[in-house]
Design a protein around this motif. Structure first.
Motif: not given
Lengths: 381, 145
Positions: A111-115, A121, A123, A126-128, A130-131, A133
């Motif tokens: 599956g895709a990488f998650a970090a 650097s 905010p 950006y992850g919350e 769903g961007l 990716l």
């Protein structure tokens, strides 16, 4: 300044290997490279190790021998292996040591990488939201490129099908099944225009490259391959890169363009001198755009070139002859050293069923990855 | 229900005409978004917060057709309830800003079309408030409805 020669390459197959650690795969790749060079671990004077998942790739010495050599670990996203290679080459060029090794290894979950975006650097939102990716970046980059330069969806499928056909010829590849273009186009859409089969998979594997001063290479091999240049560059303001909430101003060239220009300059060769090419094909669109970013064609020429088979093993510009990332998957730390492994076999003329005809002389490898880092290596016999 | 933004300082207000908060470098004039500690072009720390234009043209887009991994994603859908969305970059006065695209149920987005900033309900937080994120929709969508 000493010139640099590659005298040994080794590769642990790319795929899924339950019960085998990344370090163990790294040790196996290193042993194959040592055997290829006809030396022993105690002859190696320094090492660079690259990995994403393994904190200390240098722990591979537990299995190879505790000889006390300087062993530096590097991580640089998808350009990790290019960084390890480039630093190893510079160490020899500076005449600090005569012989050294670059080793890359990784073992990713499917599956895709998650970090954590904050570590890039970026905010938290950006992850919350769903961007954060990587795949949708590649979808958006090729979407715009297709609009600007008239690349078709069929060309994306042709590029994928070529990679998988080459993978069939490569016993070390993850995917070894030829798939028709219509099946590739009809597989699950992930990020328009890119379908699931048009993306590579994070997987497992390891690779190693042994280098020495060119003036002593004849002691180890009759077929030294010379490392002409190996350069890493990062993004400039205005270039469109993965993990960017915004990008501003005038559009700047991609980091691959910068790395490629300086690598050609330092190698003293031109794109027209290159006989066999390895490009970062995280997805089919990336390979197509990277053809132009590396100077092998003008933007938009890919449509005709690929229709004519120019990038096939028997074509005028063979690209990703071992199946690239699309067939091999991407163990990040090892991926760029796999590229060098394949190019060395091609230049030696020992690539078997997938050998490029006409005795190729110059090989070219490019890596690209988050958050906007590129590496280019040029080798020749 | 009370509405809250997913992050402070992201958008000017929860009004009907929100603006994204970006920055203009006081040394080199470059625009950036979001506000960081230094200018992405020249590194200057002398940044002035500004409201970015509400409207711009779509520069590129794609669809997001698989559920992003959690963490970091906090959308709350399951694989079964996940509905794909569109995402793109919008040219706001030369600064290309990434965001979700809404109002494209009937057609795919088109590069070059004019879109405007909007706020989108994202979920309910631990306090029972409705969390809002920003996105872009075709210009005229609200009037037509």
């Amino acid at each position: 300044m000493a010139d640099v020669a590659i005298i040994g390459v080794g590769l642990h197959p790319f795929g899924r290997f339950p019960g085998r650690s990344a370090i163990q795969m790294g040790a196996m790749a290193a042993r194959l490279a040592l055997k290829d060079a006809g030396i022993e671990w105690r002859d190696v004077q320094f090492a660079f190790g690259g990995s994403y998942e393994v904190d200390n790739p240098d722990a591979v010495v537990n299995e190879l021998g505790l000889t006390g050599i300087p062993f530096t670990d590097v991580y640089n996203g998808c350009a990790t292996a290019a960084s390890a290679l480039s630093l190893a080459a510079r160490t020899i060029r500076s005449e600090e040591f005569d012989i050294g090794i670059a080793i890359g290894m990784d073992k990713h979950l499917p599956g895709a990488f998650a970090a954590d975006p904050v570590e890039y650097s970026l905010p938290s939102w950006y992850g919350e939201t769903g961007l954060f990716l990587t795949t949708k970046f590649f979808g958006m980059k090729i979407q715009r490129y297709m609009y600007d330069y008239g690349i078709s969806r069929e060309t994306l499928a042709k590029t994928t099908a070529k990679a998988l056909r080459n993978g069939v010829l490569n016993p070390n590849a993850l995917r070894r099944e030829a798939i028709p273009e219509e099946v590739i186009l009809g597989s699950r859409m992930l990020n328009d225009p890119l379908t699931q089969l048009m993306f590579c998979s994070p997987d497992e594997g390891a690779a190693a490259v042994i280098m020495c001063r060119a003036d002593i290479a004849h002691r180890y091999t009759d077929t030294p391959i010379f490392l002409l240049s190996s350069e890493v560059r990062t993004r400039r303001f205005g270039s469109f890169e993965v993990h960017s909430p915004s990008f501003g101003g005038e559009r700047a060239p991609a980091p691959t363009v910068d790395a490629s220009k300086v690598a050609f300059e330092r190698a003293g060769v031109q794109p027209s001198d290159v006989d066999v090419v390895q490009l970062q094909d995280t997805d089919a669109g990336a390979e197509i755009m990277h053809m132009a970013e590396n100077g092998f064609c003008e933007d938009g020429e890919q449509e005709k070139m690929i229709a004519e088979g120019a990038t096939e093993i028997g074509g005028r510009l063979p690209i990703n002859t071992d199946g690239g990332l699309l067939a091999n998957g991407e163990p990040i730390g090892a991926s760029g050293l796999r590229q060098i492994h394949e190019l060395v076999l091609q230049l030696r003329g020992t690539a078997g069923e997938r050998q490029v005809p006409g005795s190729p002389r110059v090989g070219y490898a490019q890596l690209y990855g988050a958050p906007g880092t590129a590496g280019v290596t040029i080798i020749s016999k | 229900m009370k509405q809250v933004l997913i992050a402070e300082g992201l958008v000017s207000s929860l009004s009907a005409s929100p603006r994204l908060i970006g920055a203009r470098c006081q040394r080199c004039d470059a625009l950036s978004f979001p506000l960081l500690s230094g200018c992405a072009r020249c590194g200057s720390e002398d940044l002035q917060a500004i409201e970015l234009p509400a409207r711009g043209r779509l520069w590129t887009w794609t669809s997001q057709e698989f559920l992003p991994k959690s963490p970091p994603y906090t959308g709350g859908e399951s694989k079964e309830t996940f509905k794909s969305w569109y995402v793109g970059y919008v040219d706001l006065d030369g600064l290309h800003v990434e965001g979700r695209l809404v109002g494209f149920e009937e057609r795919t987005p088109e590069i070059g079309e004019e879109v405007e900033l909007t706020l989108i309900p994202f979920g309910i937080d631990g306090n029972g408030d409705e969390v809002m994120i920003y996105g872009f929709q075709p210009v005229g969508l609200v009037e037509e409805n």
